[in-house]
Design an enzyme around this catalytic site. Sequence first.
Site, PDB file in Angstrom:
ATOM      1  N   ARG A   1      -1.084   4.768   0.972  1.00 36.35           N
ATOM      2  CA  ARG A   1      -2.494   5.151   0.034  1.00 36.35           C
ATOM      3  C   ARG A   1      -3.494   5.137   0.577  1.00 36.35           C
ATOM      4  NH1 ARG A   1      -6.252   3.138  -3.831  1.00 36.35           N
ATOM      5  NH2 ARG A   1      -5.773   4.148  -5.739  1.00 36.35           N
ATOM      6  N   CYS A   2      -3.890   4.342   1.544  1.00 37.82           N
ATOM      7  CA  CYS A   2      -5.053   4.412   2.133  1.00 37.82           C
ATOM      8  C   CYS A   2      -5.209   5.888   3.046  1.00 37.82           C
ATOM      9  CB  CYS A   2      -5.315   3.341   3.328  1.00 37.82           C
ATOM     10  SG  CYS A   2      -5.443   1.699   2.669  1.00 37.82           S
ATOM     11  N   LEU A   3      -4.361   6.383   3.658  1.00 40.92           N
ATOM     12  CA  LEU A   3      -4.121   7.432   4.353  1.00 40.92           C
ATOM     13  C   LEU A   3      -4.564   8.937   3.443  1.00 40.92           C
ATOM     14  CD1 LEU A   3      -1.224   6.651   6.614  1.00 40.92           C
ATOM     15  CD2 LEU A   3      -3.658   6.876   7.443  1.00 40.92           C
TER      16      LEU A   3
ATOM     17  N   ASN B   1       0.716  -1.176   0.013  1.00 39.74           N
ATOM     18  CA  ASN B   1       0.035   0.007  -0.168  1.00 39.74           C
ATOM     19  C   ASN B   1       0.952   1.160  -0.094  1.00 39.74           C
ATOM     20  OD1 ASN B   1      -2.051   2.132   1.463  1.00 39.74           O
ATOM     21  ND2 ASN B   1      -3.151   0.634   0.377  1.00 39.74           N
TER      22      ASN B   1
END
Length: 430
Positions: free
Chosen positions: A419-421, A374
């Site tokens: 990426r999620c953040l 990620n």
Amino acid sequence: MGADTGSGGNGAHPTDDRSGGVDTRLGVTSEVATLRAVLLHRPGAELRRLTPRNNDQLLFDGIPWVERAQQEHDIFAGVLRERGVEVMLLADLLTETLAVSGAARVQGISGAVDARRLGHHLADELAAYLRGTPAPELADILMAGMTFDELPFAPDAASLVRRMHQGGDFVVDPLPNLLFTRDSSFWIGPRVAITSLALPARMRETSLTDLIYAFHPRFLGVRRAYESHTAPIEGGDVLLLAPGVVAVGVGERTSPAGAEALARSLFDDELAHTVLVVPIAQSRATMHLDTVCTMVDTDAVVMYSAMRDTLSAFTIRREDDYSGRHGSGGVSMRGPEPFLPAAAEAMGIGKLRVIDTGLDGVTAEREQWDDGNNTLALAPGVVVAYERNEMTNARLRDAGIEVLPIPGSELGSGRGGPRCLSCPLARDDT
């Protein structure tokens, strides 16, 4: 205006470059083009609501040390600013939106106060109080929630709801997963898509994202993509492989109906010509497509090695009808077939380079769980990654990728990497 404009030598655009009221910088067509602006959420009081009794329900694997999570997030934001990226913080944008728009207040309060659970009497009383609450305090309540003990008015002897709840029960649920700004919205071309989140703990996040994009002055005039909302789809499952080429994971969070609705919407709006629908296991470890695969260069991905040869895709393409217009039924579908060659064909390249997670099966499994796949690309061949995934980061460097490591011991407790953040708001055209 809720933004921290980083200084740096990478040619960041001016903060305010508008035409006809629309910020013309905004827009994203790929995963790896130079990043100019991003939406983050600094961990706040909502994380202090997590306890051993509720962390599973609120989708966290542990109880994060909030101060350390904030320190780690500040380092992440600092790395972005040092590379010339403008960092906008969700809490700032929300506060500013509530300060300038009565309609935003109504929408935010309506999304937070559930009369079906509280009863109309208590819900009306709470909504009336919140309508008069200053914007900073209201923003905190909408994000961090409120318990029965924190209600600002005296108990009503006639309220059965209040009598039957414990003081620590939530009147307004907290939103600890706001940290993962990728999921509630994503940009494709010059438009923003507000998603439909699958699990109850996250559903209200989109109401806050929606009102920011609808009412904050920075986003005035921005048009929407994918307004169907008929089936679940989350931003972590959406990868912009190349201009016009989108991959959508289908698993725990995004449904086949959501993927198809998104594809048809993107075709109708001429935002994509090909959508690859990628089945993934419906499990916590692979909750989104970006937990097993992200792009690190225009022709390269980092991928969980156990799925390299098994990941497949259904290819959906927009087809012109006889009149040359794109009708709602004007699509072709094929597959499933191996994901990597299908993606390369759709992208118009000979082959996708694959950088495996870890060096062996055990290391790969550990680093996949710790979000080794990620990564957030700041430019072609430049990515931010959690420092703990040493083997994957070494393999990335060996493949010519510049890795900017950040700590993530506490940020990762909700299962999400760089990426999620982050929700990219503006990248250069490719």
